[in-house]
Design a protein around this motif. Structure first.
Motif, PDB file in Angstrom:
ATOM      1  N   VAL A  84      -7.948 -25.841  11.656  1.00 57.74           N
ATOM      2  CA  VAL A  84      -8.432 -26.369  12.935  1.00 57.74           C
ATOM      3  C   VAL A  84      -8.882 -25.237  13.865  1.00 57.74           C
ATOM      4  N   CYS A  85      -8.125 -24.151  13.903  1.00 55.80           N
ATOM      5  CA  CYS A  85      -8.450 -23.051  14.805  1.00 55.80           C
ATOM      6  C   CYS A  85      -9.835 -22.448  14.509  1.00 55.80           C
ATOM      7  N   PRO A  86     -10.126 -22.037  13.271  1.00 60.91           N
ATOM      8  CA  PRO A  86     -11.475 -21.510  13.004  1.00 60.91           C
ATOM      9  C   PRO A  86     -12.566 -22.574  13.171  1.00 60.91           C
ATOM     10  N   MET A  87     -12.229 -23.831  12.880  1.00 57.69           N
ATOM     11  CA  MET A  87     -13.209 -24.907  13.042  1.00 57.69           C
ATOM     12  C   MET A  87     -13.629 -25.022  14.507  1.00 57.69           C
ATOM     13  N   LEU A  88     -12.664 -25.041  15.420  1.00 54.83           N
ATOM     14  CA  LEU A  88     -12.994 -25.137  16.849  1.00 54.83           C
ATOM     15  C   LEU A  88     -13.773 -23.907  17.305  1.00 54.83           C
ATOM     16  N   MET A  89     -13.369 -22.733  16.800  1.00 58.45           N
ATOM     17  CA  MET A  89     -14.075 -21.511  17.197  1.00 58.45           C
ATOM     18  C   MET A  89     -15.515 -21.502  16.701  1.00 58.45           C
ATOM     19  N   LYS A  90     -15.716 -21.979  15.481  1.00 59.37           N
ATOM     20  CA  LYS A  90     -17.061 -22.004  14.899  1.00 59.37           C
ATOM     21  C   LYS A  90     -17.950 -23.043  15.575  1.00 59.37           C
ATOM     22  N   GLN A 113      -2.023 -37.766  11.944  1.00 57.95           N
ATOM     23  CA  GLN A 113      -1.273 -36.556  12.289  1.00 57.95           C
ATOM     24  C   GLN A 113      -2.231 -35.386  12.564  1.00 57.95           C
ATOM     25  N   THR A 114      -3.200 -35.218  11.679  1.00 55.11           N
ATOM     26  CA  THR A 114      -4.184 -34.144  11.820  1.00 55.11           C
ATOM     27  C   THR A 114      -5.028 -34.352  13.080  1.00 55.11           C
ATOM     28  N   TYR A 115      -5.362 -35.615  13.327  1.00 55.83           N
ATOM     29  CA  TYR A 115      -6.122 -35.973  14.523  1.00 55.83           C
ATOM     30  C   TYR A 115      -5.372 -35.544  15.787  1.00 55.83           C
ATOM     31  N   ARG A 116      -4.078 -35.862  15.838  1.00 56.31           N
ATOM     32  CA  ARG A 116      -3.286 -35.511  17.029  1.00 56.31           C
ATOM     33  C   ARG A 116      -3.212 -34.000  17.217  1.00 56.31           C
ATOM     34  N   GLU A 117      -2.997 -33.279  16.122  1.00 52.19           N
ATOM     35  CA  GLU A 117      -2.908 -31.814  16.179  1.00 52.19           C
ATOM     36  C   GLU A 117      -4.231 -31.212  16.658  1.00 52.19           C
ATOM     37  N   CYS A 118      -5.296 -31.783  16.170  1.00 50.30           N
ATOM     38  CA  CYS A 118      -6.634 -31.314  16.510  1.00 50.30           C
ATOM     39  C   CYS A 118      -6.908 -31.524  18.003  1.00 50.30           C
ATOM     40  N   LYS A 119      -6.531 -32.687  18.525  1.00 51.22           N
ATOM     41  CA  LYS A 119      -6.697 -32.986  19.951  1.00 51.22           C
ATOM     42  C   LYS A 119      -5.932 -31.988  20.810  1.00 51.22           C
ATOM     43  N   LYS A 120      -4.705 -31.690  20.382  1.00 47.95           N
ATOM     44  CA  LYS A 120      -3.879 -30.755  21.149  1.00 47.95           C
ATOM     45  C   LYS A 120      -4.524 -29.383  21.205  1.00 47.95           C
ATOM     46  N   MET A 121      -5.054 -28.939  20.065  1.00 47.58           N
ATOM     47  CA  MET A 121      -5.663 -27.612  20.002  1.00 47.58           C
ATOM     48  C   MET A 121      -6.980 -27.549  20.771  1.00 47.58           C
ATOM     49  N   ALA A 122      -7.637 -28.685  20.911  1.00 50.28           N
ATOM     50  CA  ALA A 122      -8.946 -28.697  21.565  1.00 50.28           C
ATOM     51  C   ALA A 122      -8.842 -28.971  23.064  1.00 50.28           C
ATOM     52  N   LYS A 123      -7.631 -29.172  23.545  1.00 50.45           N
ATOM     53  CA  LYS A 123      -7.431 -29.504  24.965  1.00 50.45           C
ATOM     54  C   LYS A 123      -8.136 -28.481  25.869  1.00 50.45           C
ATOM     55  N   GLY A 124      -8.880 -28.998  26.846  1.00 50.55           N
ATOM     56  CA  GLY A 124      -9.593 -28.095  27.751  1.00 50.55           C
ATOM     57  C   GLY A 124     -11.054 -27.916  27.365  1.00 50.55           C
ATOM     58  N   LYS A 125     -11.432 -28.510  26.243  1.00 51.26           N
ATOM     59  CA  LYS A 125     -12.810 -28.430  25.765  1.00 51.26           C
ATOM     60  C   LYS A 125     -13.210 -29.858  25.407  1.00 51.26           C
ATOM     61  N   LYS A 126     -14.422 -30.248  25.699  1.00 49.91           N
ATOM     62  CA  LYS A 126     -14.748 -31.670  25.543  1.00 49.91           C
ATOM     63  C   LYS A 126     -15.317 -32.058  24.179  1.00 49.91           C
ATOM     64  N   PHE A 127     -14.732 -31.518  23.120  1.00 44.75           N
ATOM     65  CA  PHE A 127     -15.160 -31.941  21.791  1.00 44.75           C
ATOM     66  C   PHE A 127     -14.898 -33.426  21.612  1.00 44.75           C
ATOM     67  N   ARG A 128     -15.813 -34.109  20.934  1.00 43.39           N
ATOM     68  CA  ARG A 128     -15.584 -35.508  20.597  1.00 43.39           C
ATOM     69  C   ARG A 128     -14.943 -35.544  19.212  1.00 43.39           C
ATOM     70  N   ILE A 129     -13.669 -35.856  19.203  1.00 44.85           N
ATOM     71  CA  ILE A 129     -12.919 -35.877  17.951  1.00 44.85           C
ATOM     72  C   ILE A 129     -12.604 -37.331  17.629  1.00 44.85           C
ATOM     73  N   LYS A 130     -12.969 -37.760  16.413  1.00 44.02           N
ATOM     74  CA  LYS A 130     -12.783 -39.174  16.061  1.00 44.02           C
ATOM     75  C   LYS A 130     -11.922 -39.333  14.816  1.00 44.02           C
TER      76      LYS A 130
END
Ligand code: ADP
Ligand code: MG
Length: 237
Positions: A84-90, A113-130
């Motif tokens: 998730v971390c490199p994905m958000l950075m990329k 579970q992965t969705y929730r973790e991803c949302k937490k890591m992306a907090k503060g950035k307006k990625f649309r995660i579905k």
């Protein structure tokens, strides 16, 4: 490098492949080496993640160098953040250019579970995660709303593809999580058609798993070119 080799040994990290990037000494290297944005570092602190786990130390730089990655580490060793971390950075910023990242998980439970973790890591950035729900897979139309990151099981994503309601031709980043379980479920056909639908030639694929049976190794070799293989601990823990 000698220093990298010693550091990997200390953390029980085994790598193969050419030109493997140096492992992360700490999370601060995400900004000093890779210009990671503040929101991500802040989220790591908020989640109480002080030190990268061994799989994160090695898989994150591999993916940040745009190398395909085949990673194996025990359950509970932090594989989600490792992709998730490199994905958000990329992905860098939200966009309206269609689905840009896909994470495949073997079960609905693991996808949410992965969705929730991803949302937490992306907090503060307006990625649309579905999260691909049953509803979305049956009646949703992904051309009608922005979606940067899509998390799904193979069956549901396959259904949406068949209905021609999701375009994966611009996916830059594809993760097969818990790939040992994915392939165990006998989803070869579904997974293959999803991989084919992700037709962007510069896509970065990665495979994560907790164990490394031969059938997973074989599939990984078929799927990826010049992938870096990262193993933490022993092969079949
Ligand atoms: P895996 O996919 O390898 O089974 P997970 O990604 O589900 O493991 O992570 C297991 C747990 O460890 C989660 O609760 C996660 O929040 C936590 N975790 C992940 N990375 C770190 C870290 N660097 N430091 C502390 N805890 C972490
Ligand atoms: Mg996992």
């Amino acid at each position: 490098l000698e220093r990298d080799a010693l550091f990997r040994k200390k953390h029980n990290i085994h790598v193969s492949g050419y030109n493997v990037p140096s492992p992360l000494q700490n999370f601060n290297e995400l900004s000093s080496r890779y210009k990671c944005e503040k929101y991500l570092l802040r989220n790591l602190v908020e989640l109480g993640f002080r030190e990268p786990t061994p799989i994160q130390r090695q898989a994150i730089p591999v993916l940040l160098h745009d190398r395909e990655c085949f990673a194996c580490a025990p359950t509970g060793s932090g594989k989600t953040l490792a992709f998730v971390c490199p994905m958000l950075m990329k992905l860098k910023d939200p966009s309206k250019n269609g689905v840009r990242a896909v994470v495949l998980c073997p079960t609905r439970e693991l996808s949410s579970q992965t969705y929730r973790e991803c949302k937490k890591m992306a907090k503060g950035k307006k990625f649309r995660i579905k999260l691909m729900t049953k509803e979305l897979s049956r009646t949703g139309d992904f051309s009608k709303f922005p979606c940067d990151i899509l998390i799904s099981t193979p069956l549901r994503l396959r259904l949406a593809i068949k209905r021609k309601k999701v375009d994966l031709s611009r996916v830059e980043y594809l993760v097969l999580d818990e790939s040992d379980k994915l392939f165990e479920l006998g989803l070869f056909k579904q997974i293959d058609s999803i991989i084919k639908a992700c037709s962007n030639p510069s896509i970065i694929r990665s495979l994560f798993s907790a164990t490394l049976p031969d059938f997973v190794e074989d599939r990984a070799r078929e799927l990826m070119h010049d992938a870096v293989r990262v193993i933490v601990g022993r092969k079949n823990m």
